[in-house]
Design a protein around this motif. Structure first.
Motif, PDB file in Angstrom:
ATOM      1  N   LEU A  89       0.827  -1.200   0.000  1.00  0.00           N
ATOM      2  CA  LEU A  89       0.000   0.000   0.000  1.00  0.00           C
ATOM      3  C   LEU A  89       0.871   1.264   0.000  1.00  0.00           C
ATOM      4  O   LEU A  89       0.504   2.274  -0.622  1.00  0.00           O
ATOM      5  CB  LEU A  89      -0.931  -0.007   1.212  1.00  0.00           C
ATOM      6  N   ASP A  90       2.011   1.200   0.691  1.00  0.00           N
ATOM      7  CA  ASP A  90       2.931   2.341   0.647  1.00  0.00           C
ATOM      8  C   ASP A  90       3.451   2.574  -0.766  1.00  0.00           C
ATOM      9  O   ASP A  90       3.561   3.736  -1.221  1.00  0.00           O
ATOM     10  CB  ASP A  90       4.104   2.105   1.598  1.00  0.00           C
ATOM     11  N   ASP A  91       3.800   1.500  -1.461  1.00  0.00           N
ATOM     12  CA  ASP A  91       4.285   1.638  -2.845  1.00  0.00           C
ATOM     13  C   ASP A  91       3.195   2.230  -3.739  1.00  0.00           C
ATOM     14  O   ASP A  91       3.481   3.066  -4.620  1.00  0.00           O
ATOM     15  CB  ASP A  91       4.722   0.279  -3.383  1.00  0.00           C
ATOM     16  N   ILE A  92       1.950   1.805  -3.528  1.00  0.00           N
ATOM     17  CA  ILE A  92       0.854   2.351  -4.331  1.00  0.00           C
ATOM     18  C   ILE A  92       0.688   3.848  -4.044  1.00  0.00           C
ATOM     19  O   ILE A  92       0.466   4.653  -4.962  1.00  0.00           O
ATOM     20  CB  ILE A  92      -0.449   1.582  -4.039  1.00  0.00           C
ATOM     21  N   GLY A  93       0.813   4.230  -2.786  1.00  0.00           N
ATOM     22  CA  GLY A  93       0.691   5.643  -2.443  1.00  0.00           C
ATOM     23  C   GLY A  93       1.802   6.479  -3.038  1.00  0.00           C
ATOM     24  O   GLY A  93       1.552   7.602  -3.532  1.00  0.00           O
TER      25      GLY A  93
END
Length: 248
Positions: free
Chosen positions: A128-132
């Protein structure tokens, strides 16, 4: 002749007295309708005997006597009632314990389910951090965008919540302060920059937010200079004018 005289003499007034005698033993007089007294004189024409009529006295209160209940039976009945009350209380206590047991089991089941879900979702936080970060750099395009948004929607559906915004009050229970920076015009510690957002499920914090915290400045000099008030501006202008006159 003698025999005939004897027979004729035997059939005189004595024969009339030795005829059939009718006795009226009815208790109610058919003529008057009254109850006859058993001890009254016999009516006219009734034969009198030497025996008095038997009088049967009816008992008015002819109630059968009930025997007293033995003391042992009374004691057993009292003990039985006490035993019933005791067993009833035991049943109520068992029912209450069973209801509490069901509530405790249901609460433990919910806690285990939430813990398992939090553990699975916690493994997805780096993704989710990478997507953000990809979204911040406008790199979330095409099929990658569809997959990323679907993953975020699924995590949100499971109860995952993202938090930490710039300008909110610092809370050490859910924020991790990387550094403190003196900031004017604030009265409480405030988040001024978010390095890494935090995630939680309900009241369970899966990862605290890593932030930079603004610390309120002490003293009035910094506050007055930062405010840009007219008084400070006039004071600086006057100081500059005096210094120019001195130079001349």
């Amino acid at each position: 002749m003698a025999l005939s005289d004897k027979n004729s003499s035997g059939t005189g007034d004595g024969d009339e007295n030795q005829g059939p005698v009718i006795r009226d033993n009815r208790r109610i007089d058919p003529e008057t309708g009254e109850v006859r007294d058993s001890g009254a004189e016999p009516a006219e024409g009734e034969a009198t005997t030497g025996e008095e009529p038997e009088v049967v006295e009816a008992e008015v209160d002819d109630v059968p006597e009930v025997p007293d209940t033995p003391e042992s039976v009374v004691t057993e009945a009292i003990n039985a009632d006490e035993r019933v009350v005791e067993l009833t209380n035991d049943i109520k206590r068992v029912q209450a314990e069973y209801a509490n047991y069901r509530k405790r089991v249901e609460r433990d089941r919910v806690a285990v389910r939430e813990a398992a879900t939090a553990q699975v979702v916690g493994e997805l936080l780096p993704i989710l951090d990478d997507i953000g970060r990809a979204r911040e750099h406008d790199e979330l395009n095409g099929g990658f965008k569809a997959v990323g948004e679907a993953l975020e929607a699924t995590a949100t559906k499971l109860g995952l919540e993202k938090y930490a915004e710039q300008g909110e009050e610092f809370d050490p229970n859910i924020h991790e302060a990387l550094t403190l920076v003196p900031v004017p015009n604030i009265s409480v510690q405030t988040v001024i920059e978010v390095f890494q957002p935090g995630y939680r499920m309900g009241e369970r914090v899966l990862r605290p937010a890593r932030v930079v915290v603004g610390e309120p400045m002490e003293g009035t000099e910094a506050d007055s200079s930062a405010d840009g008030s007219p008084d400070s501006a006039d004071a600086s202008a006057e100081a500059n004018g005096e210094s120019g006159e001195d130079d001349k």
